[in-house]
Every structure is written in C-alpha cells, then in structure tokens.
Design a protein around this motif. Structure first.
Motif, PDB file in Angstrom:
ATOM      1  N   THR A  21       1.248   7.770  27.303  1.00 28.21           N
ATOM      2  CA  THR A  21       2.748   7.665  26.745  1.00 28.21           C
ATOM      3  C   THR A  21       2.759   8.034  25.094  1.00 28.21           C
ATOM      4  OG1 THR A  21       3.001   5.785  28.080  1.00 28.21           O
ATOM      5  CG2 THR A  21       4.614   6.030  26.342  1.00 28.21           C
ATOM      6  N   LEU A  22       1.718   7.325  24.350  1.00 25.80           N
ATOM      7  CA  LEU A  22       1.676   7.611  22.997  1.00 25.80           C
ATOM      8  C   LEU A  22       1.494   9.316  22.748  1.00 25.80           C
ATOM      9  CD1 LEU A  22      -0.538   4.833  21.715  1.00 25.80           C
ATOM     10  CD2 LEU A  22       2.225   5.105  22.029  1.00 25.80           C
ATOM     11  N   THR A  23       0.737  10.031  23.414  1.00 31.39           N
ATOM     12  CA  THR A  23       0.347  11.400  23.072  1.00 31.39           C
ATOM     13  C   THR A  23       1.521  12.196  23.783  1.00 31.39           C
ATOM     14  OG1 THR A  23      -1.133  11.390  25.207  1.00 31.39           O
ATOM     15  CG2 THR A  23      -2.208  11.248  22.979  1.00 31.39           C
ATOM     16  N   ASP A  24       2.006  12.056  24.940  1.00 30.72           N
ATOM     17  CA  ASP A  24       3.008  12.784  25.610  1.00 30.72           C
ATOM     18  C   ASP A  24       4.172  12.355  25.126  1.00 30.72           C
ATOM     19  OD1 ASP A  24       3.028  14.770  27.454  1.00 30.72           O
ATOM     20  OD2 ASP A  24       3.879  13.436  28.711  1.00 30.72           O
ATOM     21  N   HIS A  25       4.781  11.274  24.928  1.00 31.37           N
ATOM     22  CA  HIS A  25       6.214  10.966  24.790  1.00 31.37           C
ATOM     23  C   HIS A  25       6.383  10.837  23.205  1.00 31.37           C
ATOM     24  CE1 HIS A  25      10.105   9.158  25.479  1.00 31.37           C
ATOM     25  NE2 HIS A  25       9.658   8.101  24.573  1.00 31.37           N
ATOM     26  N   TYR A  26       5.307  10.055  22.559  1.00 33.60           N
ATOM     27  CA  TYR A  26       5.743  10.206  21.038  1.00 33.60           C
ATOM     28  C   TYR A  26       4.841  11.225  20.269  1.00 33.60           C
ATOM     29  CZ  TYR A  26       7.575   5.578  21.973  1.00 33.60           C
ATOM     30  OH  TYR A  26       8.308   4.656  22.615  1.00 33.60           O
ATOM     31  N   GLY A  27       3.965  12.008  20.996  1.00 33.12           N
ATOM     32  CA  GLY A  27       3.452  13.091  20.326  1.00 33.12           C
ATOM     33  C   GLY A  27       2.472  12.637  19.044  1.00 33.12           C
ATOM     34  N   ILE A  28       1.882  11.462  19.143  1.00 39.61           N
ATOM     35  CA  ILE A  28       0.796  11.044  18.442  1.00 39.61           C
ATOM     36  C   ILE A  28      -0.398  11.582  18.728  1.00 39.61           C
ATOM     37  CG2 ILE A  28      -0.351   8.616  17.841  1.00 39.61           C
ATOM     38  CD1 ILE A  28       2.279   7.238  18.390  1.00 39.61           C
ATOM     39  N   ARG A  29      -1.056  11.911  17.570  1.00 38.89           N
ATOM     40  CA  ARG A  29      -2.473  12.547  17.689  1.00 38.89           C
ATOM     41  C   ARG A  29      -3.586  11.346  17.739  1.00 38.89           C
ATOM     42  NH1 ARG A  29      -2.891  17.080  13.557  1.00 38.89           N
ATOM     43  NH2 ARG A  29      -5.008  16.618  13.427  1.00 38.89           N
ATOM     44  N   LEU A  30      -3.925  11.000  18.646  1.00 39.55           N
ATOM     45  CA  LEU A  30      -4.760   9.843  18.939  1.00 39.55           C
ATOM     46  C   LEU A  30      -6.130  10.303  18.758  1.00 39.55           C
ATOM     47  CD1 LEU A  30      -3.600   7.842  22.335  1.00 39.55           C
ATOM     48  CD2 LEU A  30      -3.401   7.170  19.841  1.00 39.55           C
ATOM     49  N   VAL A  31      -6.898   9.427  17.943  1.00 37.35           N
ATOM     50  CA  VAL A  31      -8.385   9.410  17.757  1.00 37.35           C
ATOM     51  C   VAL A  31      -9.111   8.389  18.471  1.00 37.35           C
ATOM     52  CG1 VAL A  31     -10.267   9.619  16.078  1.00 37.35           C
ATOM     53  CG2 VAL A  31      -7.945  10.718  15.577  1.00 37.35           C
TER      54      VAL A  31
END
Lengths: 275, 238
Positions: free
Chosen positions: A159-169
């Motif tokens: 959800t965070l990467t796909d929906h909010y476009g966050i670059r998770l490390v």
C-alpha cells in the motif's frame, strides 16, 4: 495482526467450516456447570497479554477476561487462561478446548465464517510514521517519493509503495531500521503504531515524534463458537458494562497504551445505551 | 501443475518489483565485477614490482577482504562508517547524512571482496608462467616490459581465466546479500512478494531459476572467452 496470522486464520477457517456448523452448544450453561471459563489468551504480546516479572500472565485483554469471568461466574479467578497462538486459537475454540478467544484476534471476513465475534473492544492502529520533531509533514501523501525506513515483508509495504508512492528502505529487523533512522538515511520510519509509540518513551528518542497517524485501524474482538447465542450475549453484555464503567480506559493507562479514540467513543456509547 | 500457484505473477506491482530487482542485481554484479577485476590487475601488477612495502600492503588488503564475510563488510560500510563520522552535512537542514548509499556500500564491499580474490588469482597466473620460458625470452633480448607484455601476461591471462570465472560467478551470487542493507535487488523484491502472497515455494523456485539462468549466461560467456583466447598448451580449445 501479521498477514501470517490472517493466512493461518484463513486456512484454519476453511478446514473447520464443516466442523463448526455442528458444534452448536450452550456454553453459558456449560461453564456455569463447570464453574470455570476457559479462555485462549496471548502470553507473549504486550500490552495485551504477556508474562510479568513474577511470571504471571497480565495485560489489557487479561483484565477484560477476568472482568468477564466476574460477570458470568461471580469471580475474576474462575478462569482458566490457556496460551494460544494465531495458528491454533480458532481450532482450539471450535474443538471445545476453550470457550472464548481473547488473543489479539483481528476481525476478518474469513474468520467470521467459522466463528462469531464479540464486540470490537479494541481498534488496533495499523502503521504510523516516526520522524524528527522538526518534520513538517503530517499526511501520508506528503511522503511521496521520500525515503522511509521500514521492515521487509510488512503487510502494508505494498500500500505504501503502490498507493502512496513512498520509497521504502526496508530492513530485515527493527534495530537496523531504528539505527538507519537515527543516521538520517530516511526522513522517517514506518512501523506498527503501538511499537513506535513505546519506542518514543525510551531514552535517546526525545527528538522524535509520531509525525503521521495510522491510515487504517484494525478492529480486535473476542471469538466464540458460531451460533452460541446466549454465551455471546452474556460476553457482550460484560464487555459493554466494562466499557461503560471506563474500565478499558483505566487498563489502557495501566499498561502504558496510548489513549485510543475508539475505546473512549465506545465508553460514551455504552453509557448512552444504559441511560 | 504440482499444486504450484503462479497467479501472483500476473500482478503488475509484483512484476515491476521483480523486474526492477533483476535490474538492480545486474547493475550491482556488473559494477562490482569490473571493479574487482581492476583491483585484481592493479594488485597483481603491483606485486611484480618487488617492493617490500607495497607487497606488505597488498598482502594485508588481501588478508582482510578475502577472509571476512562480504555481508559483514557491507554492514561495516553501511552502518559503521556512518557511525564513525563518514557523513555529509545537509546545508539546508544542518543534519548529518551518511556518505555512502546502500548500493554504493554494497558495490564497494563486493568490489573489495572480489578484488582480493582476483589479486590472488592473477598472481597465481603470473607465477604459473614457466621460469624456462621467461629465461628463454630474456635470452632473446626482451626488455622487462616487453617480456611482461608479450610473454608473461598472455600466458598468465589464459592460466587464470578459469579461476576468474569462479570468482565472478560467486560474486554474482553474493549480490543477493545486499538485500540486508536494503539494496532492492532480486532477493529483496522476492522476499516482499512471498510475504504478501505466502507463495514461498513458488517464489523460491522462480528466484532459483533466474539466478541459474543469469549465472549460467555469465559462466558461458567467460568459457567462450577462454576458448577464443586459447592457444596450444594454455586454455581449453574448441
């Protein structure tokens, strides 16, 4: 509430679908006859159910279990606490080994097919965002394109990467993620809200805050056998009574849980109904 | 078939993660392989100069980077260097940021690890050139540089190609450890996909297949080079 729990719940649910339909019983009469309530609880999951320094099982859900036992059987001690894990708790309930699940049980559709849920006494926060005090963002959308530390395999990563476009490390474990946040490798860190809030209380974390509130809440409830109406009603009445007396708010304080709007609102609602 | 469920492969998000993961794996392998060979050449050539202090430095380098786990080296470059002050100050916020990114940390540690192995491989290649051949060349009037360029290096290169193939294929596989310091390569992507889908077996089989394919291609290319370069007595001909 890991995705693993959900899977195992789902598998168990499928396996027990046929069994549960037959297992209709009058648990309320049964426990009064036995004069003890068997409850499946967690003993490794602070603050809900865990072992304290005296090796006693304590916690938020344990308090609620004892309250229910007191309501149903007249004593908080007429209870048999049986430690369960996510993979066996529904099976233990439906096979009759326990009468009630009070073990951080998340409310899901799959589980609702094989057990009945009690009142949703807790709304467990999903992921929130830990960041420096100076951070000016307070919305998930503002983190788009930013480096945010996290944990590999967490259920909300998609959800965070796909929906909010966050670059998770994403790290393999929490200590590395905390280290990386303090090294400023990420502008923030995302993890279970409860864990992050407890981290804030530790020395060395004074310069940090919860910058973004969780975007979702997962209701938690007790579980009883399907179609066990009289018992379910009695347990629900006990839960609502405890809520109306602000006991859940007391237990939140006692177990260092952040005050939850859900619990406060339910306490209000319980009093409104009682009047 | 066999109860395997690959329906998640149709998901565009997982496709993107996995394709990006393969791409990062390839980049990391390429960068660190080239750097490892370069380090190997410099180190092995340095040893031919017969300077005692340079030999000592090269030997120390080889011992340190060949004899420590690459994972430990990555963690060192990623976390420890930051802790002991390898940081840059952001002019706007005044915050200290780490100097080395995850990819750079992984690339450096893999290059140094591979480089240490390459130095040893190239040195053994140079050592394998028969003394009689060198003496014969010297008696024909080759200068020191000409001897190295025309006789020693060509033979050594052919001798050490098989061990270079070993080192580079190993280095390629070792890139998977970079997932621990958050380099989003193939294993990192795969881990997230099977955490979401619970199709661990299917995912592992697929990752296995991807690595076998890519590493086989690399090994095949190096074997081909070995054959093309072969001459009588050195290297395997067709």
């Amino acid at each position: 509430m890991s995705p693993y729990n959900a899977l195992i719940g789902g598998v168990t649910a499928t396996l027990l679908l046929g069994f549960a339909a037959q297992a209709q019983s009058d648990t309320l009469a049964d426990i009064r006859e036995r004069d003890v309530l068997s409850v499946g609880i967690k003993n490794d999951y602070p603050p809900y159910g865990y072992l304290d320094e005296n090796n006693e099982i304590v916690g938020f859900e344990i308090e609620l279990v004892r309250y229910i036992a007191n309501e149903l059987l007249g004593s908080p001690d007429k209870v048999e606490l049986i430690p369960v894990v996510a993979s066996n708790r529904i099976e233990l309930l439906n096979s009759g080994r326990i009468d009630l699940i009070m073990a951080t049980l998340g409310v899901t559709e799959e589980r609702a097919q094989v057990i009945d849920f009690t009142e949703h006494y807790v709304s467990a926060a999903g992921a929130s965002v830990l960041a420096r005090q100076e951070a000016r963002f307070d919305q998930w959308e503002q983190l788009e394109g930013q480096n945010v530390c996290g944990i590999q395999g967490a259920y909300y990563n998609r959800t965070l990467t796909d929906h909010y476009g966050i670059r998770l490390v994403n790290f393999t474990a929490l200590p590395e993620a905390y280290r990386a946040l303090q090294d400023n490798r990420c502008v923030a860190m995302v993890f279970d809200d409860m864990t992050l809030r407890q981290k804030l209380g530790e020395p060395g974390w004074e310069g940090y805050k919860i910058a973004v509130e969780p975007y979702e809440y997962l209701p938690m409830a007790g579980g009883v056998r399907k179609g066990d109406e009289a018992f379910l009603d009695a347990v629900n009445a006990a839960i609502v009574k405890a809520e109306g007396e602000d006991r859940l708010i007391d237990w939140e304080g006692e177990y260092d849980m952040p005050p939850s709007d859900h619990i406060a609102a339910r306490a209000e609602a319980a009093r409104a109904v009682a009047e | 078939m066999f109860g395997l469920d690959y329906s998640w492969l149709g998901d565009p998000v997982y496709q993107r993660w996995l394709v990006d993961g393969v791409w990062v794996t390839l980049q990391l392998a390429l960068v660190s392989s080239l750097a490892a060979v370069a380090i190997g050449l410099v180190g092995a050539l340095g040893q031919t100069l017969r300077l005692w202090w340079l030999d000592a430095c090269i030997e120390l380098f080889v011992e340190i980077f060949r004899n420590t786990p690459p994972l430990l080296q990555m963690l060192f470059f990623y976390f420890t260097l930051t802790q002991i002050g390898f940081t840059v100050t952001d002019p706007v916020t005044g915050l200290q940021h780490p100097l080395l990114s995850a990819f750079v940390s992984a690339a450096i540690s893999l290059s140094l690890f591979g480089g240490a192995l390459c130095i040893e491989a190239f040195r053994s290649g140079l050592d394998a050139v028969p003394k009689a051949t060198l003496e014969a060349a010297r008696s024909l009037g080759y200068t020191r540089l000409g001897l190295f360029r025309r006789v020693q290096a060509p033979i050594a290169a052919r001798v050490c190609l098989p061990s270079l193939t070993n080192i580079l294929t190993n280095l390629f596989k070792t890139t998977s450890q970079a997932s621990v310091i958050t380099v989003p390569e193939l294993m990192y992507a795969a881990g997230q996909v099977y955490s979401d889908t619970f199709r661990t077996l299917e995912m592992m089989l697929m990752v296995l297949l991807v690595y076998v394919t890519l590493v086989s291609l690399l090994a095949w290319a190096l074997t081909l080079a070995e054959r093309l370069l072969a001459y009588p007595g050195y290297g395997k001909g067709f």
